[in-house]
Design a protein around this motif. Sequence first.
Motif, PDB file in Angstrom:
ATOM      1  N   TYR A   1      38.044 -50.568 -30.345  1.00 51.46           N
ATOM      2  CA  TYR A   1      38.090 -51.339 -31.585  1.00 51.46           C
ATOM      3  C   TYR A   1      37.280 -52.604 -31.388  1.00 51.46           C
ATOM      4  O   TYR A   1      37.479 -53.338 -30.409  1.00 51.46           O
ATOM      5  CB  TYR A   1      39.525 -51.710 -31.948  1.00 51.46           C
TER       6      TYR A   1
ATOM      7  N   ASP B   1      36.607 -56.035 -33.212  1.00 50.38           N
ATOM      8  CA  ASP B   1      37.042 -56.972 -34.232  1.00 50.38           C
ATOM      9  C   ASP B   1      35.840 -57.612 -34.917  1.00 50.38           C
ATOM     10  O   ASP B   1      34.771 -57.749 -34.319  1.00 50.38           O
ATOM     11  CB  ASP B   1      37.890 -58.041 -33.513  1.00 50.38           C
TER      12      ASP B   1
ATOM     13  N   THR C   1      35.777 -50.533 -36.464  1.00 53.28           N
ATOM     14  CA  THR C   1      35.590 -51.959 -36.689  1.00 53.28           C
ATOM     15  C   THR C   1      36.004 -52.354 -38.091  1.00 53.28           C
ATOM     16  O   THR C   1      36.033 -51.515 -39.001  1.00 53.28           O
ATOM     17  CB  THR C   1      34.119 -52.371 -36.446  1.00 53.28           C
ATOM     18  N   ASN C   2      36.324 -53.621 -38.269  1.00 51.40           N
ATOM     19  CA  ASN C   2      36.546 -54.178 -39.609  1.00 51.40           C
ATOM     20  C   ASN C   2      35.447 -55.183 -39.951  1.00 51.40           C
ATOM     21  O   ASN C   2      35.594 -55.966 -40.881  1.00 51.40           O
ATOM     22  CB  ASN C   2      37.913 -54.858 -39.692  1.00 51.40           C
TER      23      ASN C   2
ATOM     24  N   LEU D   1      36.904 -49.721 -41.228  1.00 55.02           N
ATOM     25  CA  LEU D   1      38.173 -49.776 -41.939  1.00 55.02           C
ATOM     26  C   LEU D   1      37.938 -50.128 -43.405  1.00 55.02           C
ATOM     27  O   LEU D   1      37.048 -50.920 -43.732  1.00 55.02           O
ATOM     28  CB  LEU D   1      39.090 -50.834 -41.316  1.00 55.02           C
TER      29      LEU D   1
ATOM     30  N   VAL E   1      36.892 -57.073 -43.068  1.00 54.01           N
ATOM     31  CA  VAL E   1      37.771 -56.285 -43.918  1.00 54.01           C
ATOM     32  C   VAL E   1      39.216 -56.536 -43.469  1.00 54.01           C
ATOM     33  O   VAL E   1      39.534 -56.408 -42.290  1.00 54.01           O
ATOM     34  CB  VAL E   1      37.445 -54.785 -43.818  1.00 54.01           C
TER      35      VAL E   1
ATOM     36  N   ALA F   1      43.602 -51.995 -44.956  1.00 52.39           N
ATOM     37  CA  ALA F   1      43.017 -52.001 -43.608  1.00 52.39           C
ATOM     38  C   ALA F   1      44.090 -51.730 -42.556  1.00 52.39           C
ATOM     39  O   ALA F   1      43.857 -50.986 -41.593  1.00 52.39           O
ATOM     40  CB  ALA F   1      42.337 -53.337 -43.334  1.00 52.39           C
TER      41      ALA F   1
ATOM     42  N   ASN G   1      44.870 -48.064 -42.589  1.00 49.51           N
ATOM     43  CA  ASN G   1      43.789 -47.361 -41.887  1.00 49.51           C
ATOM     44  C   ASN G   1      43.942 -47.471 -40.383  1.00 49.51           C
ATOM     45  O   ASN G   1      43.771 -46.498 -39.643  1.00 49.51           O
ATOM     46  CB  ASN G   1      42.432 -47.934 -42.282  1.00 49.51           C
TER      47      ASN G   1
ATOM     48  N   GLU H   1      43.954 -61.776 -41.168  1.00 44.99           N
ATOM     49  CA  GLU H   1      43.176 -61.325 -40.013  1.00 44.99           C
ATOM     50  C   GLU H   1      44.051 -61.255 -38.764  1.00 44.99           C
ATOM     51  O   GLU H   1      43.875 -60.371 -37.927  1.00 44.99           O
ATOM     52  CB  GLU H   1      41.969 -62.244 -39.782  1.00 44.99           C
TER      53      GLU H   1
ATOM     54  N   LEU I   1      45.823 -57.941 -38.584  1.00 47.48           N
ATOM     55  CA  LEU I   1      44.947 -56.835 -38.203  1.00 47.48           C
ATOM     56  C   LEU I   1      44.611 -56.889 -36.713  1.00 47.48           C
ATOM     57  O   LEU I   1      44.602 -55.858 -36.022  1.00 47.48           O
ATOM     58  CB  LEU I   1      43.669 -56.891 -39.038  1.00 47.48           C
TER      59      LEU I   1
END
Length: 248
Positions: free
Chosen positions: A97, A99, A120-121, A139, A150, A155, A158, A187, A190
Amino acid sequence: MLTEERYRLILERLQLHGVVKLQELVELLGASESTVRRDLIDLEANQLLKRVHGGASLITQKSAELGMEEKTFKNVQEKNIVAKLAAQQIQNGDCIYLDAGTTTLAMIPYIEAEDITVVTNGLSHVEALVSKNIRSYLLGGLIKTHTKAVVGSIALQNMDQFRFDKSFIGTNGVDVKMGYTTPDPEEALLKRSAHLMSGNTYVLADSSKFGEVAFAKLFNLNEATLITDSVPEPYKVSIGQKYKVIEG
């Protein structure tokens, strides 16, 4: 040069760049290092700036957050050191992942591992990942125009579909007592979710983030490995020797 004139020039430079190094100020002001240090101490005492390792930074509100464009030009050299170290932690076949954020974005050119999958977001991350032919998932959710991240409940839903070998998380603050923090609670949720879904979590922070505390907590220092360009002297023992740290 009069003291008041030095103060004015220091604050003007900070307003332009957000962070300024001690040696830059010595050259700018034509003053000795000891004089500039005293100026910084005086200005910090009046809550006009914050002294950091090797210089000074602006004092920011805990909920304030710079945009993607503003962040891109801050501490570029330090971020690249952190990004390169972080990319070296990725192994062939990893599911990771990434960020949203400028330091994680800076990782992408340094990724050499093969057959990896990235979630990734970060909107800015997608083009860079695709250009390297890296298998990627973005996401869905609410797009923050300010940071191109995102976020939100969609999110988070997801995120629940994935599990990661490693996650690479950005932070706005590294503090012994308050842990890792960021200005936006959305954030933070997430980032925390990605951390919980990961076998290993790496937090990316250049040395200017030490001692900073933002509004929303991510998790404690002992829950992840910190990757930084250098641990500032005041934190060598309390953080550098106590927690898992990869240092440039």
